[in-house]
Enzyme design. Structure first.
Site, PDB file in Angstrom:
ATOM      1  N   ARG A 276      42.448  42.836  24.438  1.00 45.93           N
ATOM      2  CA  ARG A 276      42.370  41.641  25.289  1.00 45.93           C
ATOM      3  C   ARG A 276      42.531  40.416  24.403  1.00 45.93           C
ATOM      4  NH1 ARG A 276      39.036  39.574  22.371  1.00 45.93           N
ATOM      5  NH2 ARG A 276      38.971  37.893  23.868  1.00 45.93           N
TER       6      ARG A 276
ATOM      7  N   ALA B  34      44.767  36.535  24.824  1.00 49.33           N
ATOM      8  CA  ALA B  34      46.161  36.269  25.198  1.00 49.33           C
ATOM      9  C   ALA B  34      47.193  36.695  24.135  1.00 49.33           C
ATOM     10  CB  ALA B  34      46.311  34.794  25.558  1.00 49.33           C
TER      11      ALA B  34
ATOM     12  N   ARG C 195      47.959  41.974  33.594  1.00 45.86           N
ATOM     13  CA  ARG C 195      47.032  40.840  33.682  1.00 45.86           C
ATOM     14  C   ARG C 195      47.875  39.570  33.901  1.00 45.86           C
ATOM     15  NH1 ARG C 195      42.300  40.476  29.524  1.00 45.86           N
ATOM     16  NH2 ARG C 195      41.382  39.425  31.333  1.00 45.86           N
TER      17      ARG C 195
ATOM     18  N   ASP D 284      44.458  30.717  27.544  1.00 45.64           N
ATOM     19  CA  ASP D 284      45.363  31.780  28.014  1.00 45.64           C
ATOM     20  C   ASP D 284      46.675  31.222  28.528  1.00 45.64           C
ATOM     21  OD1 ASP D 284      42.601  33.108  28.104  1.00 45.64           O
ATOM     22  OD2 ASP D 284      44.037  34.748  28.329  1.00 45.64           O
TER      23      ASP D 284
ATOM     24  N   GLN E 297      32.359  39.033  25.699  1.00 44.47           N
ATOM     25  CA  GLN E 297      33.233  38.924  24.522  1.00 44.47           C
ATOM     26  C   GLN E 297      32.553  38.157  23.388  1.00 44.47           C
ATOM     27  OE1 GLN E 297      34.206  38.372  27.667  1.00 44.47           O
ATOM     28  NE2 GLN E 297      36.349  38.855  28.005  1.00 44.47           N
TER      29      GLN E 297
END
Ligand code: MRU
Length: 353
Positions: A45, A47, A86, A234, A193
């Site tokens: 994960r 970007a 995503r 992102d 995260q």
């Protein structure tokens, strides 16, 4: 530090970010479906890391194409699958289109040679991302001074990229320059995260850190214990509106209210110059389970209704500066980012989803 992702013996190997920090396990993907699932389930994960993974996914899809079948059709299929993983990170679509471009340039070559060139391109995307992060760090390190208390949200470190990190790249560069400061790490519900990944990275680097829950930052700002905030992004629109992990928007508003700088760090592959404002940024909704649970343990009843938007958009007016590999852009972003737009990676029409 372990590499987030690498090409090894014809496969893609990733550190499993769902299991960190308690376990350092690796996942091998042998085809594009494996890569797509790894992105969807957050094995990988962040970007830029998603972009690198998608590039390798395209390479795997074409290297393993059945002889005799149309490679053009295969490419479309592979890209369409990876594009459905995503929706928010611009880097995903940027990487897919870059891989499509390399395929087109080499489509006249034998299939085996096309496969080799796609693997080479994916490796280049990985290598460039690492270098880009170091440049972001070098530019942004001037924003941190001795004695600062830096708040960060989510994970924009080596794990979220090919290595080094964007927001954490700035923190890391400042630390490597000998500046002494501390970092407050938001735990970043629901996927944690911050608690699981950012804390792990900073701890390994020896950067002093303090973990807090997401609802503590406001009070610590009021008490003068936080002096600035820096996050990744992102997707960033032309006007500077920046999408990032859910919870970034309140951090930016709190920073403005307390007259603290709020910085965003991202490579040019995160910028979407086709979008006038952040209103056009697609926001991913993730499974309700992630909110009903914390690290796999239920925290509510299974029928309780839940919302789980994975990102929010910080309006440009709350962003003090944006750092990329090109330098530091300040408001008005319509002008300062326009200077970067010409040098941005190609931004062709989005792939079919
Ligand atoms: O859902 P995630 O973990 O992929 O979200 C990651 C973030 O929001 C990061 O801050 C962003 O991708 C920048 S990573 C350099």
């Amino acid at each position: 530090m372990h590499p987030t992702i690498e090409w090894k013996d014809g496969k893609v190997v990733m550190i499993d970010q769902r299991r960190l920090p308690l376990e350092e396990a690796y996942v091998e993907c042998a085809d594009e479906e494996g890569v797509a699932r790894a992105i969807e389930t957050m094995i990988i994960r962040g970007a830029p890391a998603i972009g690198v993974a998608a590039a390798y996914g395209v390479a795997l899809g074409l290297v393993n194409a059945q002889p005799g079948l149309s490679l053009d059709g295969r490419l479309d299929e592979v890209i369409a699958r990876l594009a459905r993983t995503r929706p928010t990170a611009r880097n995903l679509f940027w990487a897919l289109e870059r891989m499509r471009g390399v395929y087109r340039e080499n489509a006249h070559l034998p299939a085996a040679e096309i496969g080799l060139r796609l693997v080479r391109e994916a490796r280049e995307i990985e290598q460039e991302d690492l270098e880009t992060n170091r440049r972001i760090g070098a530019h942004g390190s001037e924003l941190i001074q001795d004695g600062d208390s830096v708040l960060t949200h989510c994970n924009a470190g080596g794990l979220a990229t090919a290595g080094y990190g964007t927001a954490l790249g700035i923190i890391r560069a400042a630390f490597e320059q000998g500046k002494r400061f501390r970092v407050f790490v938001d735990e970043t519900r629901p996927f944690l995260q911050g608690a699981r990944l950012t804390a792990w990275e900073l701890d390994r680097l020896g950067v002093p850190l303090i973990l807090i829950t997401d609802n503590m930052a406001g009070w610590l700002m009021k008490k003068g214990e936080i002096t600035l905030a820096v996050t990744g992004a992102d997707r960033i629109a032309r006007n500077g509106d920046a999408a990032n992990k859910i919870g970034t928007y309140p951090v930016a508003i709190l920073a403005r209210y307390h007259r603290l700088p709020f910085y965003v760090a991202a490579p040019l592959s995160t910028f979407d110059f086709s979008l006038r404002t952040g209103a056009g940024i697609p926001i991913e909704e993730r499974p309700a389970r992630e909110v009903r649970e914390a690290v796999g343990c239920p925290v509510t009843l299974p029928h309780i209704p839940v919302r789980n938007p994975a990102f929010d958009v910080v309006p440009a007016k709350f962003i003090t500066a944006i750092v990329s590999e090109r330098g530091i852009a300040r408001p008005p972003y319509r002008t300062s980012l326009a200077a970067w737009a010409g040098k941005a990676p190609e931004n062709p029409k989005p792939p079919v989803r």
